[in-house]
Design an enzyme around this catalytic site. Structure first.
Site, short mmCIF file in Angstrom:
data_model
loop_
_atom_site.label_atom_id
_atom_site.label_comp_id
_atom_site.label_asym_id
_atom_site.label_seq_id
_atom_site.Cartn_x
_atom_site.Cartn_y
_atom_site.Cartn_z
N GLU A 13 0.82 -1.21 0.00
CA GLU A 13 0.00 0.00 0.00
C GLU A 13 0.86 1.27 0.00
O GLU A 13 0.36 2.35 -0.27
CB GLU A 13 -0.92 -0.01 1.24
CG GLU A 13 -1.94 -1.13 1.17
CD GLU A 13 -2.65 -1.39 2.50
OE1 GLU A 13 -3.77 -1.89 2.46
OE2 GLU A 13 -2.08 -1.10 3.56
N ASP A 189 -12.17 -6.92 -1.59
CA ASP A 189 -12.96 -8.16 -1.47
C ASP A 189 -14.30 -7.85 -0.84
O ASP A 189 -14.53 -6.74 -0.36
CB ASP A 189 -12.19 -9.19 -0.62
CG ASP A 189 -11.87 -8.65 0.77
OD1 ASP A 189 -10.76 -8.15 0.95
OD2 ASP A 189 -12.75 -8.68 1.65
N1 ADE Z 1 -8.81 -5.73 4.51
C1 ADE Z 1 -9.12 -6.08 3.26
N2 ADE Z 1 -10.12 -6.99 3.24
C2 ADE Z 1 -10.45 -7.21 4.53
C3 ADE Z 1 -11.40 -8.05 5.16
N3 ADE Z 1 -12.18 -8.85 4.45
N4 ADE Z 1 -11.46 -8.04 6.52
C4 ADE Z 1 -10.64 -7.26 7.24
N5 ADE Z 1 -9.71 -6.44 6.69
C5 ADE Z 1 -9.62 -6.41 5.34
#
Ligand code: ADE
Length: 224
Positions: A13, A189
């Site tokens: 990042e 996600d």
């Molecule tokens: N960062 C990116 N995706 C995530 C998720 N599903 N849960 C917690 N932190 C995250």
């Protein structure tokens, strides 16, 4: 000119920003690298804090004590909690909450609050820089959320747009130090059963998206 502190949880990042630094210097504090220099003539401090709330809070405090930035941006990737928030969308965190701490505990003991508000001017700069972004709440906890039932539970309890593992801890620390902050996240996600595969697929693209927006924000913040 304002000095801007930028905190991310993962190397991916920060990598692009780090490559862009002019007059680059690096020092390691509490095991993590801190990069200073300028990007587009804006003085910046970049910190890769590691994942989770403890890492986020302790490196935010170190960054504030050592470099005294005028503003803080916490940037990175997150899992979506809402159907209208899709992969690679951007969420600007107008408010931050913990999903793994009971609000009443925080409200009755220090810091006597369970919701942490980003600085409105920084929220405006971030949302202007991210066309089509979502502005709202972000939920933080020490868990990678990858289960549909847990996702629904967190969404229902917090009403957040997305979930991640550092934002509220940075917000909480910045607030106690009276430093304006904003949290910016790109979705990697859907925080459900597909999350691990999706994270592996989209994490880098989402991180690039967050960096593009950060770069548009820097001159606006420096001119505040
Ligand atoms: N960062 C990116 N995706 C995530 C998720 N599903 N849960 C917690 N932190 C995250």
């Amino acid at each position: 000119m304002k000095t801007i502190g930028i905190i991310a949880a993962m190397e991916s990042e920060l990598h692009t920003l780090e490559q862009m630094l002019q007059n680059r210097a690096v020092e390691t504090l509490a095991g993590m690298p801190y990069y200073t220099g300028t990007i587009q003539d804006c003085p910046v401090v970049l910190c890769n804090c590691g994942v989770g709330k403890v890492n986020a809070a302790l490196h935010t405090q170190i960054l504030l004590d050592r470099y005294a930035p005028d503003v803080l941006i916490q940037s990175g990737v997150a899992g979506s909690l809402q159907p209208q928030v899709g992969c690679l969308d951007v969420v600007v965190g107008e408010s931050l909450v913990y999903h793994d701490m009971q609000p009443w505990v925080l409200e009755n003991f220090e810091p006597l609050q369970s919701v942490y508000l980003s600085d409105p001017k920084l929220v405006k700069i971030a949302s202007d820089a991210a066309a089509g972004c979502h502005v709202g709440r972000i939920a933080t906890g020490d868990q990678f959320v990858s289960d549909g039932a847990l996702r629904r539970d967190i969404a229902q309890r917090t009403k957040a747009l997305c979930v991640e593992m550092e934002g509220c801890a940075v917000a909480h620390t910045a607030l106690l130090n009276d430093v304006p902050f904003v949290v910016l996240r790109a979705i990697s996600d859907m925080a459900d059963g597909t999350a691990e595969q999706s994270f592996a697929e989209f994490e880098k693209q989402a991180a690039v998206r967050a960096v593009e927006i950060l770069l548009r924000m820097l001159p606006q913040i420096a001119a505040l």
